[in-house]
Motif scaffolding. Structure first.
Motif, PDB file in Angstrom:
ATOM      1  N   TYR A   1       0.818  -1.206   0.000  1.00  0.00           N
ATOM      2  CA  TYR A   1       0.000   0.000   0.000  1.00  0.00           C
ATOM      3  C   TYR A   1       0.861   1.270   0.000  1.00  0.00           C
ATOM      4  CZ  TYR A   1      -4.144   2.824   0.780  1.00  0.00           C
ATOM      5  OH  TYR A   1      -5.142   3.748   0.632  1.00  0.00           O
ATOM      6  N   GLY A   2       1.796   1.317  -0.937  1.00  0.00           N
ATOM      7  CA  GLY A   2       2.561   2.548  -1.118  1.00  0.00           C
ATOM      8  C   GLY A   2       3.605   2.819  -0.049  1.00  0.00           C
ATOM      9  N   THR A   3       4.103   1.771   0.612  1.00  0.00           N
ATOM     10  CA  THR A   3       5.109   1.998   1.658  1.00  0.00           C
ATOM     11  C   THR A   3       6.522   1.722   1.169  1.00  0.00           C
ATOM     12  OG1 THR A   3       5.089  -0.281   2.431  1.00  0.00           O
ATOM     13  CG2 THR A   3       3.459   1.207   3.412  1.00  0.00           C
ATOM     14  N   SER A   4       6.667   1.204  -0.043  1.00  0.00           N
ATOM     15  CA  SER A   4       7.978   0.835  -0.588  1.00  0.00           C
ATOM     16  C   SER A   4       8.578  -0.397   0.071  1.00  0.00           C
ATOM     17  CB  SER A   4       8.990   1.990  -0.488  1.00  0.00           C
ATOM     18  OG  SER A   4       8.618   3.044  -1.318  1.00  0.00           O
ATOM     19  N   ILE A   5       7.777  -1.213   0.738  1.00  0.00           N
ATOM     20  CA  ILE A   5       8.358  -2.391   1.415  1.00  0.00           C
ATOM     21  C   ILE A   5       9.071  -3.303   0.420  1.00  0.00           C
ATOM     22  CG2 ILE A   5       6.205  -3.787   1.357  1.00  0.00           C
ATOM     23  CD1 ILE A   5       7.067  -4.908   4.126  1.00  0.00           C
ATOM     24  N   ARG A   6       8.517  -3.435  -0.791  1.00  0.00           N
ATOM     25  CA  ARG A   6       9.148  -4.317  -1.781  1.00  0.00           C
ATOM     26  C   ARG A   6      10.513  -3.789  -2.214  1.00  0.00           C
ATOM     27  NH1 ARG A   6       4.863  -4.190  -6.288  1.00  0.00           N
ATOM     28  NH2 ARG A   6       4.947  -2.014  -5.593  1.00  0.00           N
ATOM     29  N   LYS A   7      10.535  -2.495  -2.555  1.00  0.00           N
ATOM     30  CA  LYS A   7      11.783  -1.872  -3.001  1.00  0.00           C
ATOM     31  C   LYS A   7      12.836  -1.917  -1.891  1.00  0.00           C
ATOM     32  CE  LYS A   7      13.501   2.701  -4.323  1.00  0.00           C
ATOM     33  NZ  LYS A   7      14.175   2.977  -3.041  1.00  0.00           N
ATOM     34  N   GLU A   8      12.412  -1.616  -0.658  1.00  0.00           N
ATOM     35  CA  GLU A   8      13.367  -1.588   0.448  1.00  0.00           C
ATOM     36  C   GLU A   8      13.946  -2.981   0.711  1.00  0.00           C
ATOM     37  OE1 GLU A   8      14.825   0.857   2.036  1.00  0.00           O
ATOM     38  OE2 GLU A   8      13.700   2.326   0.869  1.00  0.00           O
ATOM     39  N   CYS A   9      13.092  -4.010   0.640  1.00  0.00           N
ATOM     40  CA  CYS A   9      13.586  -5.378   0.863  1.00  0.00           C
ATOM     41  C   CYS A   9      14.530  -5.787  -0.269  1.00  0.00           C
ATOM     42  CB  CYS A   9      12.417  -6.363   0.970  1.00  0.00           C
ATOM     43  SG  CYS A   9      11.531  -6.201   2.535  1.00  0.00           S
ATOM     44  N   ARG A  10      14.203  -5.386  -1.470  1.00  0.00           N
ATOM     45  CA  ARG A  10      15.084  -5.703  -2.598  1.00  0.00           C
ATOM     46  C   ARG A  10      16.423  -4.998  -2.411  1.00  0.00           C
ATOM     47  NH1 ARG A  10      13.709  -2.792  -7.881  1.00  0.00           N
ATOM     48  NH2 ARG A  10      14.717  -1.207  -6.605  1.00  0.00           N
ATOM     49  N   ASP A  11      16.367  -3.727  -2.064  1.00  0.00           N
ATOM     50  CA  ASP A  11      17.616  -2.991  -1.853  1.00  0.00           C
ATOM     51  C   ASP A  11      18.403  -3.567  -0.686  1.00  0.00           C
ATOM     52  OD1 ASP A  11      16.744  -1.468  -3.926  1.00  0.00           O
ATOM     53  OD2 ASP A  11      16.353   0.356  -2.767  1.00  0.00           O
ATOM     54  N   ALA A  12      17.698  -4.234   0.226  1.00  0.00           N
ATOM     55  CA  ALA A  12      18.373  -4.844   1.380  1.00  0.00           C
ATOM     56  C   ALA A  12      18.795  -6.276   1.075  1.00  0.00           C
ATOM     57  CB  ALA A  12      17.454  -4.793   2.596  1.00  0.00           C
ATOM     58  N   GLY A  13      18.758  -6.660  -0.209  1.00  0.00           N
ATOM     59  CA  GLY A  13      19.354  -7.945  -0.574  1.00  0.00           C
ATOM     60  C   GLY A  13      18.387  -9.071  -0.906  1.00  0.00           C
ATOM     61  N   MET A  14      17.089  -8.850  -0.741  1.00  0.00           N
ATOM     62  CA  MET A  14      16.168  -9.912  -1.113  1.00  0.00           C
ATOM     63  C   MET A  14      16.169 -10.035  -2.645  1.00  0.00           C
ATOM     64  SD  MET A  14      12.083 -10.176  -0.222  1.00  0.00           S
ATOM     65  CE  MET A  14      12.033 -10.692   1.498  1.00  0.00           C
ATOM     66  N   PRO A  15      16.205 -11.257  -3.179  1.00  0.00           N
ATOM     67  CA  PRO A  15      16.211 -11.380  -4.638  1.00  0.00           C
ATOM     68  C   PRO A  15      14.994 -10.670  -5.252  1.00  0.00           C
ATOM     69  CG  PRO A  15      16.592 -13.521  -3.598  1.00  0.00           C
ATOM     70  CD  PRO A  15      16.245 -12.564  -2.507  1.00  0.00           C
ATOM     71  N   GLU A  16      15.243  -9.967  -6.351  1.00  0.00           N
ATOM     72  CA  GLU A  16      14.218  -9.180  -7.047  1.00  0.00           C
ATOM     73  C   GLU A  16      12.876  -9.919  -7.158  1.00  0.00           C
ATOM     74  OE1 GLU A  16      14.882  -6.104  -9.134  1.00  0.00           O
ATOM     75  OE2 GLU A  16      12.794  -6.024  -9.768  1.00  0.00           O
ATOM     76  N   GLU A  17      12.937 -11.145  -7.631  1.00  0.00           N
ATOM     77  CA  GLU A  17      11.695 -11.866  -7.910  1.00  0.00           C
ATOM     78  C   GLU A  17      10.891 -12.116  -6.629  1.00  0.00           C
ATOM     79  OE1 GLU A  17      10.492 -15.889 -10.294  1.00  0.00           O
ATOM     80  OE2 GLU A  17      12.595 -15.218 -10.387  1.00  0.00           O
ATOM     81  N   GLU A  18      11.613 -12.471  -5.580  1.00  0.00           N
ATOM     82  CA  GLU A  18      10.950 -12.708  -4.296  1.00  0.00           C
ATOM     83  C   GLU A  18      10.377 -11.388  -3.757  1.00  0.00           C
ATOM     84  OE1 GLU A  18      13.546 -14.284  -1.284  1.00  0.00           O
ATOM     85  OE2 GLU A  18      11.932 -14.425   0.215  1.00  0.00           O
ATOM     86  N   ALA A  19      11.185 -10.339  -3.838  1.00  0.00           N
ATOM     87  CA  ALA A  19      10.747  -9.051  -3.292  1.00  0.00           C
ATOM     88  C   ALA A  19       9.501  -8.539  -4.014  1.00  0.00           C
ATOM     89  CB  ALA A  19      11.871  -8.029  -3.399  1.00  0.00           C
ATOM     90  N   MET A  20       9.393  -8.836  -5.305  1.00  0.00           N
ATOM     91  CA  MET A  20       8.297  -8.283  -6.097  1.00  0.00           C
ATOM     92  C   MET A  20       7.129  -9.261  -6.244  1.00  0.00           C
ATOM     93  SD  MET A  20       9.065  -5.149  -6.779  1.00  0.00           S
ATOM     94  CE  MET A  20      10.510  -4.242  -6.238  1.00  0.00           C
TER      95      MET A  20
END
Ligand code: NAD
Ligand code: NAD
Lengths: 549, 549
Positions: free
Chosen positions: B316-335
């Motif tokens: 809901y617009g918090t950037s949790i996906r982007k932040e987790c990806r930037d913190a090392g979670m693989p792109e596909e999992e994060a998204m």
């Protein structure tokens, strides 16, 4: 869907026949066609400046033409990066066309190319996208006015017999010698590529070609003594010859350069001919860049040395200072000489001046003659306009639809446009006139390394101003309005505007407003930034008008 | 110059008395005052959203008020980042105010603060700068419509008895439970900070506070079975409780979260209370960020696990996906989970819907009642509008001038606005009505990580669209138009617009055009991007209107 037709040549319609539902639409259509008539690669819709286009693709081009033909007087055509996307009912005083081109978030070239490949954008290149290109005249006056500003500042407003030492005779740089000759002066232009100088000679931009500095100096001094205009091309590297000239104690009056410094891989390193440079570039990119940057730093150091001797030296928008700094030259040394906008053009901006131009939609050269006369009459007593018009009509050929560029300022533009409208009303011109301007205008552009460099209030990066210009011109009943990004991707915003005189009372009403807003907001911006000239103009105490804002 | 007066409280003028030269100017002045009446820190001119302001400084505020009072009907006031810079004569159908705010080249926060310190800019924050803020209603409907879209997509358009598991009960997140209760559903909101949940209880946003997940689940199931709306706050960490819920096999119907993920230094790591987190943050910034990111990844993994089980989960617009990806979670999992705009709101955008709102300038609650009735009448048969208006008038208090937000779409907005204008003409309302919208609208914003994320044509970054919206609305005779940057600096462009009904024929003419352009260009943009719904709407085959573009 059938394949859209590719037109290898487009000519702007001339004469009194309307293809659209009104002269405003017809005028804009002819401006588009005029762009194409002046285009470098019409078959690719490329107007000028590398990849500056007038339409996204051929399908879009034909759709734009069709839309303009069908557009009602109270409708507005919407163009997104060269593709017509909608027509809305607005009202009779609203713009005929609104546009936005090359605007991209967090833009860089890679992103741009990617989006272009997806057919979502195209490159605006100042006057290409908003259909306001009028050929090579614009560049020439840019240099002419820069030299004029120097003449006023330092040479008692007279450059006859003065010597301008410069370098780079390329696509843009090639115009420098012509502009200096229009001032009655002498130009020595160093270019590393013999072929380029020879090409300029064919078009009379250059009178002589020589192969040593000594010869060039001798010729220049002779012409100077006789007060004869002369353009001399010297084959050689700018760094080498600038250094040599300095060591020999040769003192030109003005120094600049238009080598492709902004793109070091195009800059030719010392010791290489153009052909050798080509081979070096391919063989060893890294080595090439190193050599180019070393040469460029030598060139700038020579220019700095002249500057310290009191010679008028400036950067002419090539980024040589920034590139040398990025290549390790200490900031202070790199930034010794001024940029030309901050030094010469900004005082013009403060008066609302800039590359204003008009195009005679009838195609009749007589209309240009009469409007030139009118400009002289309206701007009587303004040396800038008087000199330019006289020289321009003498020296500059008509390219496509007859057009004139002229750095008129706030107040003048309105008086002139209204007077043109009266001439049309009286039947003295054989068609409408479209007023526009290049984007290098007082209130229309933000580019922190160029037009808005080194603003007095530190607001180089504030890009509210061009957006206000666009909204205000739209409120001021202009006929076409465009918001664009350009230049180095993501580093500039500017607006294009077209305003039409068609001899109607409505045009009088419209021109009254938009001729005030367009240059007026430029004056306001500079007044806000603390420039005294602009404050005077805004308060009705300017030289060109007593109208206040 | 004397010091400008600081007003600690501003109230919007009510009633029939004009202070300006016309109702358009008066209406805009009252909108500005209404912003201030709803402001979080009026003495600092801060309206909401941290530092979103309505004027650059107090001097500017007073100058704006004075200008609006003096402005003629055919003049336009120009406001640059909250400072009035000029008034130009335009024409009676031109906007009363044109604005540009927070636009900065190559912007980042540091550049912004520097320019703000130099008094050259201010922060626009969506509806603060263009004087269109109406209080907390807007956020609530955003969540309400997101939940509505889910209801339609998956729950036969009925969320009674459904359970929404979420986290974060902060300034914005606190509204989630209210929106779910308006749907007749049950919300479990996890927040690590007990104080925050207690604060929400005081304002009736939360009904219960509990300290274990088991309690929350039991309560929720009971309310669900009885089909009773209920909001339960659970003290705990979102990662811990989401994992626990999943392990226990608890299956909520909908899952999201509004923790401050976009700013990991505010996100509370597992094992810490709010107070302990405060201390940890100060003691060891780096260690804190590491711990916060580890927790955030656990939270997202739990959400992903639910997603794979078929639960409706979204960001809901918090950037949790982007932040987790930037913190090392693989792109596909994060998204794994979708963003809410791409998943739920974009179909609304395709119909030209978005946070449209109107404000009753008389201040009379009766005007709101009558316009609410009118909205129900005009949009009869549109479940979205019918449900929202009925619930809103029941549940939402009047804040400052009576106002209503309502996600009307293309076609509806015009019909409604014209009908409102008729009511005023007939004397059935006691004053004008100002229509505006939040910037999260169909055609008004580009933000590649939010509103324009994941566009069908890959044009997430193309920012031509909001500029076209602004120019077109100006051509369409709106009353105020604003171009703004916002959000993460340099990552979004949007426009604000205000359109006024004052019961005149002129207003009918204006509203006809600008109510079409504003949402119409949004439909066009989505049609161009390839969305079928938008194509249907543009072709006159939409559900809300048979008008075509
Ligand atoms: N001030 C302005 O308004 C303005 C307008 C347009 C372009 N520019 C700038 O002017 C520069 C030149 O533009 P252009 O279109 O003429 O480029 P171009 O590539 O067409 O021409 C460059 C010329 O410089 C010559 N050259 C390269 N390195 C040299 C060297 N070391 N010594 C001597 N000659 C050398 C080349 O042989 C070539 O003829 C660019 O940096 C451009 O950005 C400024
Ligand atoms: N979708 C939208 O339209 C929209 C609108 C506004 C804000 N937002 C986003 O929503 C988020 C929250 O905004 P806000 O203004 O409510 O923030 P806020 O700072 O006011 O509140 C955040 C709340 O989260 C709690 N919290 C922090 N970490 C937690 C954790 N690990 N577990 C449980 N609770 C935790 C805090 O105690 C606090 O109460 C932001 O990321 C914001 O960008 C989205």
């Amino acid at each position: 869907m059938s394949k859209p037709e590719i037109l290898y040549e487009v000519k702007a319609q001339r004469g009194p026949t309307l293809r659209c539902k009104g002269w405003r639409q017809e005028t804009i259509l002819r401006m588009l066609e005029n762009n194409m008539e002046n285009a470098e690669k019409p078959e690719e819709l490329v107007i000028y400046g590398g990849i500056g286009k007038c339409a996204r693709n051929w399908e879009s081009y034909h759709a734009i033409v069709k839309s303009l033909k069908e557009l009602e007087d109270d409708e507005t055509l919407v163009v997104q990066s060269g593709m017509p996307v909608a027509i809305f009912k607005t009202h009779k005083l609203a713009p005929t066309v609104v546009m936005a081109t090359t605007n991209i978030m967090k833009a860089d070239w890679e992103t741009f190319y990617d989006l272009q490949d997806k057919n979502l954008t195209m490159f605006a290149q100042y006057t290409a996208a908003p259909w306001e290109y009028i050929g090579t005249q614009g560049v020439i006056q840019g240099t002419f006015e820069t030299l004029s500003a120097i003449a006023i500042k330092k040479f008692n407003n007279d450059l006859t017999g003065k010597i301008y030492l410069t370098a780079g005779a390329g696509g843009m740089g090639g115009n420098q010698s012509w502009a200096m000759k229009m001032h009655g002066g002498v130009a020595i232009v160093v270019d590393a590529d013999e072929k380029i100088i020879k090409r300029r000679m064919q078009k009379n931009y250059m009178d002589k070609i020589v192969y040593s500095l000594d010869e060039a100096i001798a010729m220049a001094k002779e012409a100077s003594a006789k007060k004869e205009p002369l353009a001399i091309g010297v084959v050689g590297n700018a760094a080498d010859l600038f250094e040599e000239a300095y060591k020999k104690g040769f003192m030109p009056d003005i120094i600049s350069e238009m080598c492709p410094c902004h793109d070091p891989i195009s800059y030719i390193p010392s010791g290489y001919t153009a052909e050798e440079a080509e081979e070096f570039r391919k063989r060893d990119r890294k080595g090439y860049l190193e050599a180019a940057r070393e040469t460029m730093k030598r060139q700038l150091r020579a220019m700095n040395a002249y500057f310290h001797k009191g010679v008028e030296v400036f950067e002419y928008g090539t980024s040589i200072r920034k590139e040398c700094r990025d290549a390790g030259m200490p900031e202070e040394e790199a930034m010794t000489i001024p940029g030309f906008v901050a030094e010469y053009i900004r005082p013009l901006f403060c008066e609302g001046r800039g590359p204003f131009r008009w195009t005679c939609i009838s195609g009749d050269p007589e209309d240009l003659r009469k409007t030139d006369d009118l400009a002289l009459e309206i701007c009587k007593g303004d040396p800038l306009v008087e000199r330019w018009i006289k020289l321009a009509r003498k020296h500059l050929p008509i390219e496509a639809l007859p057009a004139r560029i002229c750095y008129m300022g706030f107040g003048q533009r309105k008086r002139f446009a209204l007077a043109v409208n009266e001439l049309i009303k009286k039947g003295e011109l054989s068609g409408p006139v479209a007023f526009s301007r290049d984007n290098l205008d007082s209130g229309s552009i933000v580019n922190p390394t160029f037009e808005s460099e080194n603003m007095k209030d530190g607001g180089d990066l504030i890009s509210d101003w061009p957006y206000l210009n666009a909204l205000l011109n739209c409120a001021g009943m202009c006929d076409l309005i465009a918001i664009q990004a350009n230049y180095s991707m993501g580093e500039a915003v500017h607006t294009g505007v077209t305003m039409i005189a068609d001899g109607t009372d409505e045009a009088t009403f419209r021109l009254e407003a938009c001729m005030t807003t367009d240059s007026g907001i430029g004056v306001v911006r500079h007044a806000q930034a603390g420039y005294e000239i602009a404050r005077d103009v805004a308060n009705g105490k300017g030289k060109l008008t007593n109208e206040s804002i």
